[in-house]
Design a protein around this motif. Sequence first.
Motif, PDB file in Angstrom:
ATOM      1  N   LYS B  21       0.615 -48.960 -39.006  1.00 32.06           N
ATOM      2  CA  LYS B  21      -0.111 -49.652 -37.924  1.00 32.06           C
ATOM      3  C   LYS B  21       0.810 -49.876 -36.715  1.00 32.06           C
ATOM      4  O   LYS B  21       0.394 -49.774 -35.572  1.00 32.06           O
ATOM      5  CB  LYS B  21      -0.589 -51.026 -38.433  1.00 32.06           C
ATOM      6  CG  LYS B  21      -1.882 -50.982 -39.201  1.00 32.06           C
ATOM      7  CD  LYS B  21      -3.050 -51.120 -38.239  1.00 32.06           C
ATOM      8  CE  LYS B  21      -4.306 -50.435 -38.749  1.00 32.06           C
ATOM      9  NZ  LYS B  21      -5.092 -49.808 -37.684  1.00 32.06           N
ATOM     10  N   GLU B  24       1.374 -46.654 -34.926  1.00 34.61           N
ATOM     11  CA  GLU B  24       0.199 -46.332 -34.112  1.00 34.61           C
ATOM     12  C   GLU B  24       0.161 -47.190 -32.840  1.00 34.61           C
ATOM     13  O   GLU B  24      -0.123 -46.691 -31.759  1.00 34.61           O
ATOM     14  CB  GLU B  24      -1.087 -46.539 -34.939  1.00 34.61           C
ATOM     15  CG  GLU B  24      -2.339 -46.128 -34.180  1.00 34.61           C
ATOM     16  CD  GLU B  24      -3.579 -46.010 -35.068  1.00 34.61           C
ATOM     17  OE1 GLU B  24      -3.531 -46.463 -36.231  1.00 34.61           O
ATOM     18  OE2 GLU B  24      -4.593 -45.459 -34.574  1.00 34.61           O
ATOM     19  N   GLU B  25       0.503 -48.479 -32.984  1.00 28.10           N
ATOM     20  CA  GLU B  25       0.516 -49.369 -31.814  1.00 28.10           C
ATOM     21  C   GLU B  25       1.489 -48.859 -30.745  1.00 28.10           C
ATOM     22  O   GLU B  25       1.199 -48.905 -29.556  1.00 28.10           O
ATOM     23  CB  GLU B  25       0.908 -50.792 -32.247  1.00 28.10           C
ATOM     24  CG  GLU B  25       0.903 -51.788 -31.104  1.00 28.10           C
ATOM     25  CD  GLU B  25       1.084 -53.236 -31.576  1.00 28.10           C
ATOM     26  OE1 GLU B  25       0.546 -53.591 -32.639  1.00 28.10           O
ATOM     27  OE2 GLU B  25       1.774 -53.994 -30.873  1.00 28.10           O
ATOM     28  N   THR B  28      -0.222 -46.072 -28.593  1.00 33.51           N
ATOM     29  CA  THR B  28      -1.601 -46.267 -28.153  1.00 33.51           C
ATOM     30  C   THR B  28      -1.630 -46.978 -26.801  1.00 33.51           C
ATOM     31  O   THR B  28      -1.021 -48.034 -26.636  1.00 33.51           O
ATOM     32  CB  THR B  28      -2.400 -47.085 -29.194  1.00 33.51           C
ATOM     33  OG1 THR B  28      -2.406 -46.352 -30.431  1.00 33.51           O
ATOM     34  CG2 THR B  28      -3.825 -47.312 -28.737  1.00 33.51           C
ATOM     35  N   TYR B  39     -10.899 -49.381 -32.973  1.00 31.29           N
ATOM     36  CA  TYR B  39      -9.442 -49.511 -33.130  1.00 31.29           C
ATOM     37  C   TYR B  39      -9.066 -50.987 -33.128  1.00 31.29           C
ATOM     38  O   TYR B  39      -9.425 -51.723 -32.209  1.00 31.29           O
ATOM     39  CB  TYR B  39      -8.735 -48.763 -31.994  1.00 31.29           C
ATOM     40  CG  TYR B  39      -7.230 -48.953 -31.992  1.00 31.29           C
ATOM     41  CD1 TYR B  39      -6.419 -48.230 -32.873  1.00 31.29           C
ATOM     42  CD2 TYR B  39      -6.618 -49.853 -31.118  1.00 31.29           C
ATOM     43  CE1 TYR B  39      -5.045 -48.399 -32.879  1.00 31.29           C
ATOM     44  CE2 TYR B  39      -5.242 -50.034 -31.113  1.00 31.29           C
ATOM     45  CZ  TYR B  39      -4.466 -49.307 -31.991  1.00 31.29           C
ATOM     46  OH  TYR B  39      -3.103 -49.479 -32.007  1.00 31.29           O
ATOM     47  N   GLY B  41      -5.797 -52.413 -33.538  1.00 33.61           N
ATOM     48  CA  GLY B  41      -4.429 -52.820 -33.195  1.00 33.61           C
ATOM     49  C   GLY B  41      -4.242 -53.121 -31.716  1.00 33.61           C
ATOM     50  O   GLY B  41      -5.200 -53.209 -30.946  1.00 33.61           O
ATOM     51  N   GLY B  42      -2.996 -53.295 -31.320  1.00 30.61           N
ATOM     52  CA  GLY B  42      -2.663 -53.563 -29.929  1.00 30.61           C
ATOM     53  C   GLY B  42      -2.257 -52.288 -29.207  1.00 30.61           C
ATOM     54  O   GLY B  42      -2.243 -51.202 -29.795  1.00 30.61           O
ATOM     55  N   ASP B  43      -1.916 -52.424 -27.909  1.00 27.12           N
ATOM     56  CA  ASP B  43      -1.374 -51.277 -27.186  1.00 27.12           C
ATOM     57  C   ASP B  43       0.159 -51.372 -27.181  1.00 27.12           C
ATOM     58  O   ASP B  43       0.733 -52.323 -27.712  1.00 27.12           O
ATOM     59  CB  ASP B  43      -1.947 -51.194 -25.776  1.00 27.12           C
ATOM     60  CG  ASP B  43      -1.496 -52.338 -24.887  1.00 27.12           C
ATOM     61  OD1 ASP B  43      -0.280 -52.607 -24.822  1.00 27.12           O
ATOM     62  OD2 ASP B  43      -2.348 -52.987 -24.257  1.00 27.12           O
ATOM     63  N   TYR B  44       0.793 -50.356 -26.588  1.00 30.71           N
ATOM     64  CA  TYR B  44       2.253 -50.236 -26.745  1.00 30.71           C
ATOM     65  C   TYR B  44       3.087 -51.185 -25.879  1.00 30.71           C
ATOM     66  O   TYR B  44       4.315 -51.201 -25.990  1.00 30.71           O
ATOM     67  CB  TYR B  44       2.702 -48.791 -26.504  1.00 30.71           C
ATOM     68  CG  TYR B  44       2.499 -48.271 -25.089  1.00 30.71           C
ATOM     69  CD1 TYR B  44       3.233 -48.754 -24.012  1.00 30.71           C
ATOM     70  CD2 TYR B  44       1.594 -47.244 -24.843  1.00 30.71           C
ATOM     71  CE1 TYR B  44       3.054 -48.266 -22.738  1.00 30.71           C
ATOM     72  CE2 TYR B  44       1.412 -46.741 -23.565  1.00 30.71           C
ATOM     73  CZ  TYR B  44       2.141 -47.253 -22.525  1.00 30.71           C
ATOM     74  OH  TYR B  44       1.963 -46.771 -21.269  1.00 30.71           O
TER      75      TYR B  44
END
Lengths: 232, 232
Positions: B21, B24-25, B28, B39, B41-44
């Motif tokens: 996860k 992926e964060e 993204t 989706y 999760g959070g962004d990067y």
Amino acid sequence: MFKQLQADLATDHHIHFNDLKLLEEALTQANYINEHPGYKGGDYQRLEFLGDAVMQQSTAVYLFKRFPNWDEGRLTELRISMVQTRAFAALSRELHLDRYVQLGRGEELSGARNRDSLLEDLWEAFIGALFLDQGQEVVMNFLEEMMFVKIDEGFYDQFVDYKSKLQEYLQRHGTVKIAYTKLDEQAISNNEQVFTIQVSVDGKPLATGEGKSTKDAEKMAARKAYQSLMNN
Amino acid sequence: MFKQLQADLATDHHIHFNDLKLLEEALTQANYINEHPGYKGGDYQRLEFLGDAVMQQSTAVYLFKRFPNWDEGRLTELRISMVQTRAFAALSRELHLDRYVQLGRGEELSGARNRDSLLEDLWEAFIGALFLDQGQEVVMNFLEEMMFVKIDEGFYDQFVDYKSKLQEYLQRHGTVKIAYTKLDEQAISNNEQVFTIQVSVDGKPLATGEGKSTKDAEKMAARKAYQSLMNN
């Protein structure tokens, strides 16, 4: 002389600094070396290079973990108010690094010992030395105790221009009317008064602040308004 | 998709990334999330905030220990050439982060996937995630293998303007005449030539450089002259 600092670190911070030479290097300015051919170590500048980066990472890691719901904008904003000249100078003074630094004669005469920019360098060099002598974990614990607790005391707020921040935020979609109005003024002694100022946007009150000058009271009102807007 | 990156990290770098996860964060982008309500999760961006600081410290610690005789000026100069957009973008491509990033449609259409500024952010976010998942030591080992070995290959030289540096250095006490003279020009195939250029100061030769254009040969001569002056 550096044995005293070593002893204070042990008593006040439970840090048993091993390498006295390294501690001395962190507190020795280049011109001192030129004037003291007997001194065999380096000056603080390499340690300052190291400590500057250690301060950046340590602060970022702490804020990242402490505020899991903050976006990177808020994290960056708080970090900027913490990792800067006046904050580091205050920490240097708290640790009395200004008493220990070995300066060249010219710097001494020009008052460098009390200059924020020198004290900032010393703080970074000291942190670089602490990192080499004790490792990352000791640095983090030390910073938590010396520096990060001050977040909750509002210490870093003094380095933030909240009136500008509030204005920027309120006008992000276009012009609005922001007004600071005096609500009250009370004498608390012969020489001192307390002012109460309210900040409003388009006539709607946002927050009030108190201070010993109208300027201080406005800043306090702006900070309270900004922080309550950010927390909603 | 991120299982493939996880597998590549294990095979190529012996890193067993635990939290998919988090990986992926780090890859993204904010608009992808708006367009994919599924989706979770959070962004990067928070990881980028963290990774930026981790890169600063890791690089500073490595350079400080690797070059014990360099002053802070040289250390800073090399760090600047390493910790910057084009270098980080190259590292992102080497790890194929450009293939994995989840972008919003607008960014995809505008070519963000190949844009250095995005790839720089992804590198920092990936390092932030690696730091959280694996800790400082794994990050240091990974950077040594991916990034610090490139110092000796001269990789970061391309990001340094050695002609300006040489001129600055040679003119630190006043104006001198710096000349670049073509010594040789040889065809190595139908389309390619190799030029040899000599750089001199006030008529005294400093170094020669070769390159497939006179510009490249001049840069190489300037770098060799600058580096040999620095090492004396």
